[in-house]
Motif scaffolding. Structure first.
Motif, PDB file in Angstrom:
ATOM      1  N   GLU A  71       0.830  -1.211   0.000  1.00 60.04           N
ATOM      2  CA  GLU A  71       0.000   0.000   0.000  1.00 60.04           C
ATOM      3  C   GLU A  71       0.863   1.259   0.000  1.00 60.04           C
ATOM      4  N   VAL A  72       1.943   1.260   0.787  1.00 58.81           N
ATOM      5  CA  VAL A  72       2.838   2.422   0.824  1.00 58.81           C
ATOM      6  C   VAL A  72       3.533   2.600  -0.521  1.00 58.81           C
ATOM      7  N   LEU A  73       4.003   1.523  -1.113  1.00 61.99           N
ATOM      8  CA  LEU A  73       4.718   1.633  -2.379  1.00 61.99           C
ATOM      9  C   LEU A  73       3.804   2.141  -3.485  1.00 61.99           C
ATOM     10  N   THR A  74       2.559   1.710  -3.476  1.00 57.94           N
ATOM     11  CA  THR A  74       1.610   2.202  -4.482  1.00 57.94           C
ATOM     12  C   THR A  74       1.390   3.698  -4.319  1.00 57.94           C
ATOM     13  N   ARG A  75       1.252   4.147  -3.071  1.00 64.00           N
ATOM     14  CA  ARG A  75       1.031   5.579  -2.837  1.00 64.00           C
ATOM     15  C   ARG A  75       2.238   6.416  -3.223  1.00 64.00           C
ATOM     16  N   THR A  76       3.442   5.865  -3.060  1.00 62.54           N
ATOM     17  CA  THR A  76       4.664   6.653  -3.301  1.00 62.54           C
ATOM     18  C   THR A  76       5.235   6.459  -4.703  1.00 62.54           C
ATOM     19  N   GLY A  77       4.616   5.612  -5.496  1.00 64.40           N
ATOM     20  CA  GLY A  77       5.029   5.467  -6.891  1.00 64.40           C
ATOM     21  C   GLY A  77       6.202   4.552  -7.135  1.00 64.40           C
ATOM     22  N   VAL A  78       6.598   3.741  -6.148  1.00 58.21           N
ATOM     23  CA  VAL A  78       7.644   2.744  -6.387  1.00 58.21           C
ATOM     24  C   VAL A  78       7.055   1.645  -7.269  1.00 58.21           C
ATOM     25  N   PRO A  79       7.717   1.279  -8.362  1.00 51.40           N
ATOM     26  CA  PRO A  79       7.149   0.263  -9.265  1.00 51.40           C
ATOM     27  C   PRO A  79       6.971  -1.084  -8.569  1.00 51.40           C
ATOM     28  N   THR A  80       5.732  -1.484  -8.398  1.00 48.71           N
ATOM     29  CA  THR A  80       5.431  -2.702  -7.660  1.00 48.71           C
ATOM     30  C   THR A  80       4.155  -3.338  -8.193  1.00 48.71           C
ATOM     31  N   VAL A  81       4.007  -4.635  -7.916  1.00 51.19           N
ATOM     32  CA  VAL A  81       2.722  -5.267  -8.173  1.00 51.19           C
ATOM     33  C   VAL A  81       1.682  -4.621  -7.267  1.00 51.19           C
ATOM     34  N   GLN A  82       0.431  -4.607  -7.747  1.00 51.64           N
ATOM     35  CA  GLN A  82      -0.634  -3.912  -7.043  1.00 51.64           C
ATOM     36  C   GLN A  82      -1.585  -4.903  -6.377  1.00 51.64           C
ATOM     37  N   LEU A  83      -2.048  -4.543  -5.185  1.00 43.49           N
ATOM     38  CA  LEU A  83      -3.077  -5.333  -4.533  1.00 43.49           C
ATOM     39  C   LEU A  83      -4.390  -5.242  -5.310  1.00 43.49           C
ATOM     40  N   TRP A  84      -5.141  -6.349  -5.337  1.00 39.11           N
ATOM     41  CA  TRP A  84      -6.475  -6.326  -5.931  1.00 39.11           C
ATOM     42  C   TRP A  84      -7.362  -5.426  -5.070  1.00 39.11           C
ATOM     43  N   PRO A  85      -8.019  -4.424  -5.655  1.00 38.79           N
ATOM     44  CA  PRO A  85      -8.742  -3.432  -4.851  1.00 38.79           C
ATOM     45  C   PRO A  85     -10.041  -3.984  -4.252  1.00 38.79           C
ATOM     46  N   GLY A  86     -10.492  -3.286  -3.219  1.00 34.19           N
ATOM     47  CA  GLY A  86     -11.806  -3.572  -2.656  1.00 34.19           C
ATOM     48  C   GLY A  86     -11.855  -4.678  -1.629  1.00 34.19           C
ATOM     49  N   LEU A  87     -10.695  -5.199  -1.210  1.00 32.42           N
ATOM     50  CA  LEU A  87     -10.667  -6.281  -0.235  1.00 32.42           C
ATOM     51  C   LEU A  87      -9.922  -5.837   1.018  1.00 32.42           C
ATOM     52  N   ASN A  88     -10.360  -6.331   2.155  1.00 35.60           N
ATOM     53  CA  ASN A  88      -9.629  -6.136   3.398  1.00 35.60           C
ATOM     54  C   ASN A  88      -8.663  -7.301   3.540  1.00 35.60           C
ATOM     55  N   GLN A  89      -7.399  -7.048   3.213  1.00 33.73           N
ATOM     56  CA  GLN A  89      -6.425  -8.132   3.146  1.00 33.73           C
ATOM     57  C   GLN A  89      -5.442  -8.073   4.314  1.00 33.73           C
ATOM     58  N   PRO A  90      -4.843  -9.247   4.657  1.00 27.88           N
ATOM     59  CA  PRO A  90      -5.035 -10.585   4.093  1.00 27.88           C
ATOM     60  C   PRO A  90      -6.339 -11.220   4.562  1.00 27.88           C
ATOM     61  N   ILE A  91      -6.772 -12.255   3.845  1.00 27.26           N
ATOM     62  CA  ILE A  91      -7.968 -12.997   4.203  1.00 27.26           C
ATOM     63  C   ILE A  91      -7.545 -14.318   4.850  1.00 27.26           C
ATOM     64  N   ALA A  92      -8.044 -14.572   6.046  1.00 25.48           N
ATOM     65  CA  ALA A  92      -7.732 -15.814   6.748  1.00 25.48           C
ATOM     66  C   ALA A  92      -8.599 -16.932   6.194  1.00 25.48           C
ATOM     67  N   VAL A  93      -7.964 -18.084   5.940  1.00 25.38           N
ATOM     68  CA  VAL A  93      -8.695 -19.265   5.499  1.00 25.38           C
ATOM     69  C   VAL A  93      -8.054 -20.466   6.174  1.00 25.38           C
ATOM     70  N   ALA A  94      -8.840 -21.140   7.045  1.00 27.35           N
ATOM     71  CA  ALA A  94      -8.291 -22.187   7.902  1.00 27.35           C
ATOM     72  C   ALA A  94      -7.084 -21.603   8.657  1.00 27.35           C
ATOM     73  N   ASP A  95      -5.928 -22.246   8.586  1.00 31.81           N
ATOM     74  CA  ASP A  95      -4.733 -21.738   9.269  1.00 31.81           C
ATOM     75  C   ASP A  95      -3.802 -20.994   8.318  1.00 31.81           C
ATOM     76  N   SER A  96      -4.295 -20.642   7.144  1.00 32.08           N
ATOM     77  CA  SER A  96      -3.487 -19.944   6.148  1.00 32.08           C
ATOM     78  C   SER A  96      -4.027 -18.535   5.934  1.00 32.08           C
TER      79      SER A  96
END
Length: 298
Positions: A71-96
């Motif tokens: 999230e910080v890198l996206t705001r500051t313009g460092v070239p990075t992969v982007q999180l899929w928008p609209g989700l509260n991440q990470p998502i817990a599933v079982a113990d992962s």
């Protein structure tokens, strides 16, 4: 299948993927497994999304940090992969824990020089905007790896423990030229994607506060050990503005980086596999003092 206790197999990974996608409102049908090692990584086919799922019983803190860094890198313009928008991440599933990323349509394979500008911008970030992260502790990670079940025998483990102790003493003498900053922690070709908009850094699980020399020596080690042309590294150094080989601490830090690569893969590799064989060969070469052996990529 009991997801809390089952072995982390590709089959289990697909069950976790389906559960995570249901929680995220995404369609996992026909998803492709891209990688199954530290994490399970999938590319969805009905949405341009890559899903990364941690091993059961681990990953909450690491995934939360990864999201904060992205999230910080996206705001500051460092070239990075982007999180899929609209989700509260990470998502817990079982113990992962699952994180969801916008897929990059890769246009070509990466070269070392593609890492230069993203790393330079990362290392130059204002410390005030950087999220709180642990300090780099290479020997903590090495010691942890050497206590896990491993493909190495007790003779090799004893050698690596002694070698790590000597390197720790040498590491303590290093005089880093720049102050601690946000570092990628695992900067190399496989953690760089080149898409239509240019190169972006990926895989932020190893992000730490630490000396930028750690990222620079990682690039240099990967270029040397995996037989990339010298000209490729030279172009990287020119574009970044620094050749880590000229730093007096290079050999010590490179040795620490290589030891961490060996010890990490020693417990991640399946006994009898090609990866296990490579770890054993790397350790044997280290015992012989052969630091020129070309490594196979794991």
């Amino acid at each position: 299948m009991n997801l809390r206790s089952a072995t982390f197999t590709p089959e289990m990974g697909f069950e976790l993927l389906h559960a995570a996608c249901r929680a995220a409102g995404l369609d996992p049908g026909g998803a492709h497994l891209l990688r199954h090692h530290t994490n399970a990584v999938y590319r969805l086919v009905h949405q341009p999304v890559v899903v990364k799922i941690t091993r059961p019983g681990s990953g909450r803190e690491r995934s939360t940090r990864t999201v904060a860094v992205a999230e910080v890198l996206t705001r500051t313009g460092v070239p990075t992969v982007q999180l899929w928008p609209g989700l509260n991440q990470p998502i817990a599933v079982a113990d992962s824990y699952a994180t969801f990323w916008m897929a990059v349509d890769v246009t070509r394979g990466p070269a070392a020089a593609d890492l230069a500008e993203p790393l330079r911008r990362l290392h130059d970030l204002d410390p005030e905007v950087v999220p709180a992260l642990p300090e780099l502790d290479p020997f903590g990670a090495i010691a942890d790896s050497l206590t896990r079940p491993t493909v190495l025998d007790s003779h090799d483990l004893g050698f690596l423990q002694d070698y790590a102790g000597q390197l720790a003493e040498d590491y303590a003498t290093l005089d880093f030229e720049r102050p601690s900053c946000l570092i990628h922690g695992d900067a190399h070709h496989s953690n760089m994607l080149v898409g239509p908009d240019g190169p972006v850094l990926a895989d932020w699980e190893s992000a730490r506060q630490g000396p930028p020399e750690w990222d620079l020596v990682t690039v240099a080690v990967h270029c040397r050990r995996f037989d990339h042309p010298l000209s490729e590294y030279e172009e990287f150094a020119t574009q970044y503005g620094r050749d880590i080989h000229t730093w007096p601490g290079y050999r010590i830090l490179a040795a620490v980086r290589e030891l961490r690569m060996i010890t990490t893969n020693s417990w991640k590799s399946t006994p009898g596999s090609t990866a296990a064989e490579e770890v054993i060969h790397r350790t044997a070469a280290l015992r012989r003092g052969d630091d020129e052996r070309i490594w196979r990529l794991l």
